[in-house]
Write a protein that holds these residues in place. Structure first.
Motif, PDB file in Angstrom:
ATOM      1  N   ALA A 293      86.233  -2.917 -65.849  1.00 54.70           N
ATOM      2  CA  ALA A 293      86.543  -4.209 -65.232  1.00 54.70           C
ATOM      3  C   ALA A 293      85.479  -4.591 -64.208  1.00 54.70           C
ATOM      4  O   ALA A 293      85.010  -5.740 -64.183  1.00 54.70           O
ATOM      5  CB  ALA A 293      87.927  -4.161 -64.572  1.00 54.70           C
TER       6      ALA A 293
ATOM      7  N   THR B 290      81.941  -5.256 -65.893  1.00 52.19           N
ATOM      8  CA  THR B 290      81.875  -6.498 -66.679  1.00 52.19           C
ATOM      9  C   THR B 290      82.310  -7.711 -65.864  1.00 52.19           C
ATOM     10  O   THR B 290      82.394  -8.811 -66.404  1.00 52.19           O
ATOM     11  CB  THR B 290      82.747  -6.384 -67.950  1.00 52.19           C
ATOM     12  N   GLU B 291      82.570  -7.490 -64.574  1.00 50.79           N
ATOM     13  CA  GLU B 291      82.967  -8.544 -63.648  1.00 50.79           C
ATOM     14  C   GLU B 291      84.186  -9.321 -64.148  1.00 50.79           C
ATOM     15  O   GLU B 291      84.283 -10.532 -63.994  1.00 50.79           O
ATOM     16  CB  GLU B 291      81.794  -9.477 -63.359  1.00 50.79           C
ATOM     17  N   GLN B 292      85.145  -8.588 -64.710  1.00 49.07           N
ATOM     18  CA  GLN B 292      86.409  -9.179 -65.162  1.00 49.07           C
ATOM     19  C   GLN B 292      87.498  -8.779 -64.167  1.00 49.07           C
ATOM     20  O   GLN B 292      88.265  -7.852 -64.398  1.00 49.07           O
ATOM     21  CB  GLN B 292      86.747  -8.697 -66.565  1.00 49.07           C
TER      22      GLN B 292
ATOM     23  N   ASP C  50      90.295 -10.001 -63.126  1.00 47.67           N
ATOM     24  CA  ASP C  50      91.721 -10.044 -63.453  1.00 47.67           C
ATOM     25  C   ASP C  50      92.184  -8.815 -64.235  1.00 47.67           C
ATOM     26  O   ASP C  50      93.381  -8.526 -64.260  1.00 47.67           O
ATOM     27  CB  ASP C  50      92.067 -11.327 -64.207  1.00 47.67           C
ATOM     28  N   LEU C  51      91.257  -8.078 -64.849  1.00 49.06           N
ATOM     29  CA  LEU C  51      91.644  -6.824 -65.508  1.00 49.06           C
ATOM     30  C   LEU C  51      92.148  -5.805 -64.490  1.00 49.06           C
ATOM     31  O   LEU C  51      92.879  -4.883 -64.840  1.00 49.06           O
ATOM     32  CB  LEU C  51      90.469  -6.234 -66.294  1.00 49.06           C
TER      33      LEU C  51
END
Length: 146
Positions: free
Chosen positions: A23, A26-28, A30-31
């Motif tokens: 997370a 990958t700069e996600q 909200d994960l």
């Protein structure tokens, strides 16, 4: 001898730790909602970062991480202790990061730390309720080309 439940718990916790790294890398942001409990406390202060709840942590990461042209989080050597629906883990993180410099030059920052986690099982899934970073080293390699 480990029970099948404890083997399963340890594998699920290892997967959770990898999902955290994925997370962030990958700069996600909200994960991270599926990694931490909603009321989690995350303390990155040992390495110069923020300390706060999940919302504050996601804001901090979203502001800071895009400033680095490249980075990775390698998590390994987890020492996990499971006690029913709670667990603790001490996990090594090796975190190389490129730091932008003047005229396109970059500096490689090597960060070594441990994640000290308190985990809970929520609705059958493991989540991190508290994460505290413990610093091992931070080292700069000047003039890196990448």
């Amino acid at each position: 001898m480990l029970s099948l439940q404890e083997i399963s718990d340890r594998l699920e916790i290892q997967d959770l730790l990898v999902r955290y790294a994925h997370a962030v890398d990958t700069e996600q942001w909200d994960l991270l909602d599926d990694v931490f409990t909603p009321d989690a406390h995350v303390d990155y202060s040992a390495m110069g970062g923020s300390a706060g709840d999940l919302t504050e942590t996601k804001k901090f990461l979203a502001q800071v991480m895009p400033n680095f042209p490249a980075f990775q989080h390698l998590v390994a050597n987890s020492s996990v202790t499971v006690d029913g629906d709670t667990a603790t883990a001490r996990t090594i993180c090796h975190n190389p990061m490129l730091v932008p410099g003047q005229d396109g030059a970059k500096t490689l920052m090597l960060c070594g730390l441990w994640y000290l986690d308190t985990l809970v099982r929520v609705d059958g899934a493991w989540r991190i309720a508290q994460r505290v970073e413990e610093k091992s080293y931070m080292f700069l390699v000047e003039g890196t080309s990448a």
